[in-house]
Design an enzyme around this catalytic site. Sequence first.
Site, PDB file in Angstrom:
ATOM      1  N   ARG A   1      -2.443 -14.737   4.768  1.00 47.66           N
ATOM      2  CA  ARG A   1      -2.892 -13.834   5.983  1.00 47.66           C
ATOM      3  C   ARG A   1      -2.120 -13.995   7.363  1.00 47.66           C
ATOM      4  O   ARG A   1      -2.041 -13.136   8.190  1.00 47.66           O
ATOM      5  CB  ARG A   1      -4.387 -14.283   6.080  1.00 47.66           C
ATOM      6  CG  ARG A   1      -5.225 -13.571   4.861  1.00 47.66           C
ATOM      7  CD  ARG A   1      -6.471 -13.858   4.777  1.00 47.66           C
ATOM      8  NE  ARG A   1      -7.322 -13.292   5.940  1.00 47.66           N
ATOM      9  CZ  ARG A   1      -7.654 -11.771   5.762  1.00 47.66           C
ATOM     10  NH1 ARG A   1      -7.224 -11.058   4.640  1.00 47.66           N
ATOM     11  NH2 ARG A   1      -8.404 -11.228   6.773  1.00 47.66           N
TER      12      ARG A   1
ATOM     13  N   THR B   1      -5.378  -7.022  10.734  1.00 48.21           N
ATOM     14  CA  THR B   1      -5.546  -5.971   9.902  1.00 48.21           C
ATOM     15  C   THR B   1      -5.160  -4.534  10.754  1.00 48.21           C
ATOM     16  O   THR B   1      -4.453  -3.746  10.269  1.00 48.21           O
ATOM     17  CB  THR B   1      -7.294  -5.534   9.805  1.00 48.21           C
ATOM     18  OG1 THR B   1      -7.638  -6.592   9.022  1.00 48.21           O
ATOM     19  CG2 THR B   1      -7.472  -4.374   8.901  1.00 48.21           C
TER      20      THR B   1
ATOM     21  N   HIS C   1      -2.201  -5.442   1.525  1.00 49.51           N
ATOM     22  CA  HIS C   1      -3.592  -6.132   1.439  1.00 49.51           C
ATOM     23  C   HIS C   1      -3.291  -7.603   1.161  1.00 49.51           C
ATOM     24  O   HIS C   1      -2.215  -7.807   0.444  1.00 49.51           O
ATOM     25  CB  HIS C   1      -4.311  -5.482   0.498  1.00 49.51           C
ATOM     26  CG  HIS C   1      -5.469  -6.105   0.159  1.00 49.51           C
ATOM     27  ND1 HIS C   1      -6.546  -6.164   0.627  1.00 49.51           N
ATOM     28  CD2 HIS C   1      -5.721  -7.098  -0.950  1.00 49.51           C
ATOM     29  CE1 HIS C   1      -7.638  -7.000   0.039  1.00 49.51           C
ATOM     30  NE2 HIS C   1      -7.144  -7.737  -0.871  1.00 49.51           N
TER      31      HIS C   1
ATOM     32  N   PHE D   1     -15.329   3.928   7.293  1.00 48.26           N
ATOM     33  CA  PHE D   1     -13.878   4.357   6.625  1.00 48.26           C
ATOM     34  C   PHE D   1     -13.814   3.990   5.507  1.00 48.26           C
ATOM     35  O   PHE D   1     -12.665   4.485   4.941  1.00 48.26           O
ATOM     36  CB  PHE D   1     -12.915   3.253   7.601  1.00 48.26           C
ATOM     37  CG  PHE D   1     -13.032   1.866   7.307  1.00 48.26           C
ATOM     38  CD1 PHE D   1     -12.882   1.123   6.097  1.00 48.26           C
ATOM     39  CD2 PHE D   1     -13.785   1.015   8.249  1.00 48.26           C
ATOM     40  CE1 PHE D   1     -12.887  -0.172   5.657  1.00 48.26           C
ATOM     41  CE2 PHE D   1     -13.941  -0.216   7.969  1.00 48.26           C
ATOM     42  CZ  PHE D   1     -13.408  -1.072   6.761  1.00 48.26           C
TER      43      PHE D   1
ATOM     44  N   TYR E   1     -12.655  -2.077  -3.477  1.00 48.77           N
ATOM     45  CA  TYR E   1     -13.108  -2.088  -2.062  1.00 48.77           C
ATOM     46  C   TYR E   1     -14.458  -1.800  -1.970  1.00 48.77           C
ATOM     47  O   TYR E   1     -14.997  -1.451  -0.881  1.00 48.77           O
ATOM     48  CB  TYR E   1     -12.325  -0.868  -1.189  1.00 48.77           C
ATOM     49  CG  TYR E   1     -10.898  -1.320  -0.849  1.00 48.77           C
ATOM     50  CD1 TYR E   1     -10.681  -2.661  -0.058  1.00 48.77           C
ATOM     51  CD2 TYR E   1      -9.700  -0.645  -1.299  1.00 48.77           C
ATOM     52  CE1 TYR E   1      -9.352  -2.918   0.400  1.00 48.77           C
ATOM     53  CE2 TYR E   1      -8.489  -1.193  -0.807  1.00 48.77           C
ATOM     54  CZ  TYR E   1      -8.338  -2.463  -0.230  1.00 48.77           C
ATOM     55  OH  TYR E   1      -7.173  -2.481   0.148  1.00 48.77           O
TER      56      TYR E   1
ATOM     57  N   GLU F   1      -9.720 -10.497  -7.321  1.00 45.26           N
ATOM     58  CA  GLU F   1      -8.773  -9.460  -6.993  1.00 45.26           C
ATOM     59  C   GLU F   1      -7.551  -9.390  -8.146  1.00 45.26           C
ATOM     60  O   GLU F   1      -7.280  -8.620  -8.516  1.00 45.26           O
ATOM     61  CB  GLU F   1      -8.371  -9.287  -5.769  1.00 45.26           C
ATOM     62  CG  GLU F   1      -9.416  -8.816  -4.845  1.00 45.26           C
ATOM     63  CD  GLU F   1      -8.970  -9.111  -3.345  1.00 45.26           C
ATOM     64  OE1 GLU F   1      -9.994  -8.548  -2.517  1.00 45.26           O
ATOM     65  OE2 GLU F   1      -8.009  -9.452  -2.882  1.00 45.26           O
TER      66      GLU F   1
ATOM     67  N   ASN G   1      -1.956   0.130   6.697  1.00 44.15           N
ATOM     68  CA  ASN G   1      -1.595  -0.903   7.185  1.00 44.15           C
ATOM     69  C   ASN G   1      -0.615  -1.914   6.301  1.00 44.15           C
ATOM     70  O   ASN G   1      -0.610  -2.877   6.280  1.00 44.15           O
ATOM     71  CB  ASN G   1      -2.777  -1.880   7.814  1.00 44.15           C
ATOM     72  CG  ASN G   1      -3.787  -2.294   6.645  1.00 44.15           C
ATOM     73  OD1 ASN G   1      -3.586  -1.891   5.521  1.00 44.15           O
ATOM     74  ND2 ASN G   1      -4.840  -3.198   7.050  1.00 44.15           N
TER      75      ASN G   1
ATOM     76  N   LYS H   1       0.839  -1.058  -0.005  1.00 41.32           N
ATOM     77  CA  LYS H   1      -0.054  -0.186  -0.024  1.00 41.32           C
ATOM     78  C   LYS H   1       0.828   1.103   0.115  1.00 41.32           C
ATOM     79  O   LYS H   1       2.025   1.250   0.334  1.00 41.32           O
ATOM     80  CB  LYS H   1      -0.877  -0.030   1.309  1.00 41.32           C
ATOM     81  CG  LYS H   1      -1.892  -1.126   1.310  1.00 41.32           C
ATOM     82  CD  LYS H   1      -2.715  -1.121   2.320  1.00 41.32           C
ATOM     83  CE  LYS H   1      -3.912  -2.106   2.436  1.00 41.32           C
ATOM     84  NZ  LYS H   1      -5.071  -2.047   3.170  1.00 41.32           N
TER      85      LYS H   1
ATOM     86  N   ARG I   1       2.562  -6.811   9.113  1.00 41.02           N
ATOM     87  CA  ARG I   1       1.918  -5.533   9.330  1.00 41.02           C
ATOM     88  C   ARG I   1       2.543  -5.060  10.913  1.00 41.02           C
ATOM     89  O   ARG I   1       2.511  -3.708  10.955  1.00 41.02           O
ATOM     90  CB  ARG I   1       0.314  -5.839   9.573  1.00 41.02           C
ATOM     91  CG  ARG I   1      -0.396  -5.575   8.186  1.00 41.02           C
ATOM     92  CD  ARG I   1      -1.803  -5.986   8.319  1.00 41.02           C
ATOM     93  NE  ARG I   1      -2.445  -5.758   7.086  1.00 41.02           N
ATOM     94  CZ  ARG I   1      -3.384  -6.389   6.706  1.00 41.02           C
ATOM     95  NH1 ARG I   1      -3.901  -7.628   7.538  1.00 41.02           N
ATOM     96  NH2 ARG I   1      -4.238  -6.319   5.575  1.00 41.02           N
TER      97      ARG I   1
HETATM   98  P1  CMP Z   1      -7.334  -4.650   3.796  1.00 47.50           P
HETATM   99  O1  CMP Z   1      -6.854  -5.976   4.214  1.00 47.50           O
HETATM  100  O2  CMP Z   1      -6.723  -3.971   2.683  1.00 47.50           O
HETATM  101  O3  CMP Z   1      -8.874  -4.635   3.672  1.00 47.50           O
HETATM  102  C1  CMP Z   1      -9.823  -3.508   3.965  1.00 47.50           C
HETATM  103  C2  CMP Z   1      -9.125  -2.399   4.329  1.00 47.50           C
HETATM  104  O4  CMP Z   1      -9.834  -1.615   4.986  1.00 47.50           O
HETATM  105  C3  CMP Z   1      -8.054  -2.793   5.400  1.00 47.50           C
HETATM  106  O5  CMP Z   1      -7.012  -3.472   4.987  1.00 47.50           O
HETATM  107  C4  CMP Z   1      -8.104  -1.511   6.129  1.00 47.50           C
HETATM  108  O6  CMP Z   1      -6.595  -0.598   5.459  1.00 47.50           O
HETATM  109  C5  CMP Z   1      -9.170  -0.569   5.984  1.00 47.50           C
HETATM  110  N1  CMP Z   1      -9.800  -0.590   7.343  1.00 47.50           N
HETATM  111  C6  CMP Z   1     -10.377  -1.669   8.002  1.00 47.50           C
HETATM  112  N2  CMP Z   1     -11.029  -1.462   9.064  1.00 47.50           N
HETATM  113  C7  CMP Z   1     -10.678   0.176   9.242  1.00 47.50           C
HETATM  114  C8  CMP Z   1     -10.807   1.054  10.099  1.00 47.50           C
HETATM  115  N3  CMP Z   1     -11.519   0.694  11.462  1.00 47.50           N
HETATM  116  N4  CMP Z   1     -10.474   2.406   9.866  1.00 47.50           N
HETATM  117  C9  CMP Z   1      -9.891   2.703   8.821  1.00 47.50           C
HETATM  118  N5  CMP Z   1      -9.556   1.717   7.995  1.00 47.50           N
HETATM  119  C10 CMP Z   1      -9.898   0.315   8.100  1.00 47.50           C
END
Ligand code: CMP
Length: 138
Positions: free
Chosen positions: A86, A92, A116, A58, A50, A127, A113, A10, A103
């Site tokens: 994962r 996450t 992905h 968010f 997304y 994807e 984070n 990212k 992460r």
């Molecule tokens: P990802 O695994 O890319 O999948 C969905 C993304 O949404 C996640 O990683 C985070 O980057 C984002 N995300 C998930 N929860 C939150 C949150 N509470 N606030 C902001 N971003 C979030």
Amino acid sequence: MSRQTFTMIKPDAMKNGHAGAIIDRFIQEGFRIVAMKMTKLSADKAGEFYAIHKERGFYGELVEFMSSGPIIAAILEKENAVSAFRDLIGATNPAQAAEGSIRKLYATSVGENAVHGSDSNENAKIECDFFFSSLERF
Ligand code: CMP
């Protein structure tokens, strides 16, 4: 397809200079790189990728962040790729991610984070197809 997963490095990890270390970690952990490209998502494309999170509070922040700078997208191959990957990236929220996970090492917040990883074989296929044609897979 259960041997393949999709990942993005990212914008935060790109900007902070962690892309090389993260790709090296993929390889060290036994993932084969099937496809890889550096690109920048438009807000529309990030929103489409997304879309599953459209109703979440968010979503706007996520779309803005994911279109804020370049990313590296990749297809990775290994036995049980989705779950193995994962495990490698961790939770996450980096505060809850296991010691040594990507992460934990490189993410700054739940939103920014670092990486992905697909959450199911079905989403991995969607994807991978979102980013890569058959001519870009090796
Ligand atoms: P990802 O695994 O890319 O999948 C969905 C993304 O949404 C996640 O990683 C985070 O980057 C984002 N995300 C998930 N929860 C939150 C949150 N509470 N606030 C902001 N971003 C979030």
